[in-house]
Design a protein around this motif. Structure first.
Motif, mmCIF file in Angstrom:
data_model
loop_
_atom_site.group_PDB
_atom_site.id
_atom_site.type_symbol
_atom_site.label_atom_id
_atom_site.label_comp_id
_atom_site.label_asym_id
_atom_site.label_seq_id
_atom_site.Cartn_x
_atom_site.Cartn_y
_atom_site.Cartn_z
ATOM 1 N N ASN A 1 2.165 -30.574 -23.024
ATOM 2 C CA ASN A 1 1.742 -29.453 -23.870
ATOM 3 C C ASN A 1 1.441 -28.229 -23.018
ATOM 4 O O ASN A 1 0.861 -28.352 -21.947
ATOM 5 C CB ASN A 1 0.479 -29.830 -24.656
ATOM 6 C CG ASN A 1 0.835 -30.708 -25.831
ATOM 7 O OD1 ASN A 1 1.936 -30.596 -26.378
ATOM 8 N ND2 ASN A 1 -0.073 -31.599 -26.201
ATOM 9 N N GLY A 2 1.881 -27.097 -23.494
ATOM 10 C CA GLY A 2 1.609 -25.855 -22.773
ATOM 11 C C GLY A 2 2.618 -25.548 -21.683
ATOM 12 O O GLY A 2 2.481 -24.567 -20.957
ATOM 13 N N ALA A 3 3.674 -26.366 -21.568
ATOM 14 C CA ALA A 3 4.663 -26.176 -20.493
ATOM 15 C C ALA A 3 5.527 -24.943 -20.719
ATOM 16 O O ALA A 3 6.068 -24.378 -19.770
ATOM 17 C CB ALA A 3 5.546 -27.415 -20.374
ATOM 18 N N GLY A 4 5.677 -24.542 -21.986
ATOM 19 C CA GLY A 4 6.507 -23.363 -22.279
ATOM 20 C C GLY A 4 7.735 -23.685 -23.116
ATOM 21 O O GLY A 4 8.604 -22.834 -23.304
ATOM 22 N N LYS A 5 7.786 -24.888 -23.668
ATOM 23 C CA LYS A 5 8.966 -25.302 -24.454
ATOM 24 C C LYS A 5 9.117 -24.436 -25.722
ATOM 25 O O LYS A 5 10.177 -23.880 -25.965
ATOM 26 C CB LYS A 5 8.853 -26.785 -24.850
ATOM 27 C CG LYS A 5 8.629 -27.719 -23.685
ATOM 28 C CD LYS A 5 8.527 -29.161 -24.120
ATOM 29 C CE LYS A 5 7.335 -29.498 -25.001
ATOM 30 N NZ LYS A 5 6.019 -29.383 -24.359
ATOM 31 N N SER A 6 8.034 -24.350 -26.497
ATOM 32 C CA SER A 6 8.119 -23.578 -27.750
ATOM 33 C C SER A 6 8.418 -22.120 -27.464
ATOM 34 O O SER A 6 9.189 -21.486 -28.192
ATOM 35 C CB SER A 6 6.806 -23.654 -28.530
ATOM 36 O OG SER A 6 6.598 -24.956 -28.965
ATOM 37 N N THR A 7 7.812 -21.597 -26.419
ATOM 38 C CA THR A 7 8.054 -20.190 -26.070
ATOM 39 C C THR A 7 9.542 -19.973 -25.806
ATOM 40 O O THR A 7 10.142 -19.027 -26.322
ATOM 41 C CB THR A 7 7.201 -19.815 -24.831
ATOM 42 O OG1 THR A 7 5.826 -19.996 -25.158
ATOM 43 C CG2 THR A 7 7.441 -18.390 -24.399
ATOM 44 N N THR A 8 10.159 -20.865 -25.032
ATOM 45 C CA THR A 8 11.597 -20.733 -24.746
ATOM 46 C C THR A 8 12.388 -20.777 -26.051
ATOM 47 O O THR A 8 13.303 -19.984 -26.274
ATOM 48 C CB THR A 8 12.065 -21.898 -23.836
ATOM 49 O OG1 THR A 8 11.197 -21.975 -22.710
ATOM 50 C CG2 THR A 8 13.494 -21.686 -23.379
HETATM 51 P P1 ADP Z 1 4.733 -26.019 -25.205
HETATM 52 O O1 ADP Z 1 5.636 -25.728 -26.348
HETATM 53 O O2 ADP Z 1 5.443 -26.595 -24.017
HETATM 54 O O3 ADP Z 1 3.538 -26.827 -25.593
HETATM 55 P P2 ADP Z 1 4.096 -23.194 -25.376
HETATM 56 O O4 ADP Z 1 5.374 -22.493 -25.167
HETATM 57 O O5 ADP Z 1 3.603 -23.324 -26.781
HETATM 58 O O6 ADP Z 1 4.163 -24.623 -24.665
HETATM 59 O O7 ADP Z 1 2.963 -22.475 -24.544
HETATM 60 C C1 ADP Z 1 3.107 -22.123 -23.178
HETATM 61 C C2 ADP Z 1 1.837 -21.407 -22.727
HETATM 62 O O8 ADP Z 1 1.771 -20.131 -23.364
HETATM 63 C C3 ADP Z 1 0.570 -22.124 -23.108
HETATM 64 O O9 ADP Z 1 -0.339 -21.985 -22.063
HETATM 65 C C4 ADP Z 1 0.100 -21.418 -24.346
HETATM 66 O O10 ADP Z 1 -1.310 -21.450 -24.461
HETATM 67 C C5 ADP Z 1 0.576 -19.999 -24.098
HETATM 68 N N1 ADP Z 1 0.882 -19.311 -25.362
HETATM 69 C C6 ADP Z 1 1.812 -19.693 -26.280
HETATM 70 N N2 ADP Z 1 1.849 -18.820 -27.317
HETATM 71 C C7 ADP Z 1 0.940 -17.864 -27.029
HETATM 72 C C8 ADP Z 1 0.519 -16.665 -27.689
HETATM 73 N N3 ADP Z 1 1.054 -16.286 -28.843
HETATM 74 N N4 ADP Z 1 -0.463 -15.927 -27.095
HETATM 75 C C9 ADP Z 1 -0.995 -16.296 -25.926
HETATM 76 N N5 ADP Z 1 -0.631 -17.400 -25.226
HETATM 77 C C10 ADP Z 1 0.322 -18.180 -25.770
#
Ligand code: ADP
Length: 304
Positions: free
Chosen positions: A37-44
């Motif tokens: 969790n928090g690796a950046g998968k959803s962000t990508t």
């Molecule tokens: P994963 O999908 O791998 O769990 P995310 O891509 O959701 O990871 O999140 C990657 C990092 O970016 C995390 O540390 C998360 O807290 C941070 N993050 C994600 N979305 C936001 C946002 N909208 N604002 C601030 N930080 C964010």
């Protein structure tokens, strides 16, 4: 390339969620995007689907730059967000028709019956969404992602929260979709990725720490000890067996049968063969326990 990501970086406030991430995915590959969790998968995935903008670097889908040709990209991809937002009060068909309208699909009815069939929703399609089980809700999420018959599917945690049977059903659905679509799916469950993907990209703290086929990752990452189950024809001198250079420890099952623990790349088969030869016996059974992706993943992410 179906998906091409170059030096992708995303900074939220002062948090670097993605740091110079690069990878590319060819047609009809099912690639697992793995990471804690928090690796950046959803962000990508949000960047790839045109829902948020990158800070720097680039992402393209089917040769189109996502940030410049966002609408065109959205027409060619299907995206299942992590939380699969559905309108619970809508009927399944009504919801799919709403999504078809958003996509401005000409023959909406045809598209709806196609996705209902391909996601196995026939029996449930007359219900309201909030009357469905979690597994069926997830099918509706996948059905909406398929409505525009996309070439590329981006699925964020498609089986999270499902029970084992539902997981199995969704996995086989994804496998069948992967026959003619490129699929990038995220997960933090190793077995899931092992069950569906031939290739894995492991992300940790916003960086790629492995990108390879499952076989190569298991082979190359010498992070595990190997356990070999061996049975000799005759009783064996335990002390002599455990003294072989390269063998870390042994557990005896009986006088002829042992579980041998050895370090990473040691050729246990060769060592045991020579040992059997010098002990005037033969090996009647030998099996190496597979390295699990789970333990490799744990080592890799802890390491990094
Ligand atoms: P994963 O999908 O791998 O769990 P995310 O891509 O959701 O990871 O999140 C990657 C990092 O970016 C995390 O540390 C998360 O807290 C941070 N993050 C994600 N979305 C936001 C946002 N909208 N604002 C601030 N930080 C964010």
């Amino acid at each position: 390339m179906s998906i091409e990501v170059q030096n992708l970086t995303k900074i939220y406030g002062d948090q670097r969620a993605l740091d110079q991430v690069s990878f590319s995915i060819g047609a009809a590959e099912i690639v697992g995007f793995l990471g804690p969790n928090g690796a950046g998968k959803s962000t990508t995935m949000k960047i790839l689907s045109g829902h948020i903008a990158e800070t720097s670097g680039s992402a393209s889908i089917l040769g189109m730059d996502v940030s410049k040709e966002t609408l065109e990209v959205k027409k060619r991809i299907g995206y299942l967000p992590e939380l699969n937002p559905l309108y619970g009060d809508m009927y399944v068909k009504e919801y799919l028709s709403f999504i078809a309208d958003i996509h401005k699909i000409k023959d909406g009815k045809k598209a709806i019956s196609r996705v209902i069939q391909s996601t196995g929703l026939e029996r449930e399609c007359r219900k309201k969404i909030n009357q469905l089980s979690k597994g069926y809700k997830q099918r509706v999420g996948i059905a909406q992602a398929l409505i525009n018959d996309p070439d590329v599917l981006i699925l964020d945690e498609p089986t999270s929260g499902l029970d084992p049977n539902q997981m199995k059903e969704i996995r086989s659905l994804i496998l069948s979709l992967g026959k003619n679509k490129t699929i990038l799916l995220s997960s933090h469950i190793m077995q899931e990725v092992e069950a569906m993907c031939s290739r894995v990209i492991i992300l940790n703290k916003g960086k790629i720490i492995a990108d390879d086929t499952l076989e190569a990752i298991k082979k190359n990452w010498d992070v595990n000890t190997t356990h070999t189950h061996v049975k000799f024809r005759d009783p064996i001198n335990e002390f002599e067996l455990s003294s072989i250079d390269g063998i870390q420890s042994i557990n005896s099952v009986d006088e002829q049968t042992f579980v041998i623990t050895s370090k990473g790349h040691v050729d246990v088969a060769d060592l045991l063969f020579n040992f059997a030869l010098s002990s005037n016996t033969i090996i009647v059974e030998q099996k190496e326990q597979e390295k699990s992706l789970e333990s490799i993943f744990q080592k890799l992410t802890n390491h990094a």
